[in-house]
Design a protein around this motif. Structure first.
Motif, PDB file in Angstrom:
ATOM      1  N   ALA A 123       0.820  -1.219   0.000  1.00  0.00           N
ATOM      2  CA  ALA A 123       0.000   0.000   0.000  1.00  0.00           C
ATOM      3  C   ALA A 123       0.851   1.264   0.000  1.00  0.00           C
ATOM      4  O   ALA A 123       0.313   2.372  -0.079  1.00  0.00           O
ATOM      5  CB  ALA A 123      -0.933  -0.001   1.207  1.00  0.00           C
ATOM      6  N   PRO A 169       0.873   3.403  -3.752  1.00  0.00           N
ATOM      7  CA  PRO A 169       1.043   1.949  -3.744  1.00  0.00           C
ATOM      8  C   PRO A 169       2.297   1.528  -4.505  1.00  0.00           C
ATOM      9  O   PRO A 169       2.741   2.209  -5.432  1.00  0.00           O
ATOM     10  CB  PRO A 169      -0.213   1.429  -4.436  1.00  0.00           C
ATOM     11  N   ARG A 201       3.477  -5.232  -4.019  1.00  0.00           N
ATOM     12  CA  ARG A 201       2.188  -5.912  -4.147  1.00  0.00           C
ATOM     13  C   ARG A 201       2.376  -7.318  -4.720  1.00  0.00           C
ATOM     14  O   ARG A 201       1.752  -8.274  -4.265  1.00  0.00           O
ATOM     15  CB  ARG A 201       1.218  -5.113  -5.026  1.00  0.00           C
ATOM     16  N   SER A 204      -7.137  -3.414   3.772  1.00  0.00           N
ATOM     17  CA  SER A 204      -6.629  -2.042   3.769  1.00  0.00           C
ATOM     18  C   SER A 204      -5.641  -1.860   4.922  1.00  0.00           C
ATOM     19  O   SER A 204      -5.719  -2.559   5.941  1.00  0.00           O
ATOM     20  CB  SER A 204      -7.779  -1.045   3.929  1.00  0.00           C
TER      21      SER A 204
END
Length: 176
Positions: free
Chosen positions: A118, A135, A140, A152
């Protein structure tokens, strides 16, 4: 005392990419995350030295922590070995700030990977998990490989702090 100080594979992958951080003098704002992963867990003797200094308590050694990173201001991030019989990657991740601030930021390594994805470092997660961040696609991809299922940052930090609401009290009890 752990003899194997090798980082978990996912943290090694994150370390290979690294975090970007820069200060913009014109806007007086930072971009990115001020965080540096070590290439392995900190040596227990160094953890003991730092933890005694940080707490002001010569009788503690910080053996319940496996620190794996720091910020430019001297904050420490690591696993808190509080779950008996659970491997290090399943332990909560804590942030101990250079100014005495502290908190649990992730329930385990998987949650930490999603914070990184994030765009948050440990200090940013502790200070404002709901604040906007850019991000990181490379992080990721690591999170998707090692910890499928996304939440989140605010949910991650809230769940960690709800599970370990007395972490700060625990640290207070160790300080002199």
């Amino acid at each position: 005392m752990p003899e194997d100080l090798a980082l978990p594979a996912a943290l090694t992958e994150v370390a290979a990419i690294g975090f970007e951080w820069e200060w913009d003098d014109e806007t007086d704002e930072a971009r990115g995350c001020d965080f540096e992963l070590y290439d392995r867990f900190e040596e227990p003797a160094k953890t003991a030295w730092w933890f005694r200094l940080w707490t002001g308590n010569p009788d503690v050694d910080g053996a319940e922590f496996r620190f794996f990173g720091t910020t430019g201001s001297g904050d420490y991030t690591g696993f808190w070995l509080v779950r008996p019989g659970v491997p290090v990657v399943g332990q909560p991740v804590v942030q101990l700030g250079s100014e005495g601030d502290r908190g649990v930021i992730a329930r385990d390594l998987g949650d930490l990977l999603w914070l990184f994805a994030a765009g948050l470092g440990p200090a940013e997660a502790l200070d404002g998990p709901a604040s906007p961040a850019e991000p990181n696609d490379a992080f990721r991809a690591i999170a998707e490989r090692h910890a499928p299922g996304r939440r989140s940052p605010a949910e991650i930090v809230a769940a960690a702090q709800a599970e370990f609401p007395h972490f700060s009290d625990h640290i207070d009890a160790l300080c002199r």
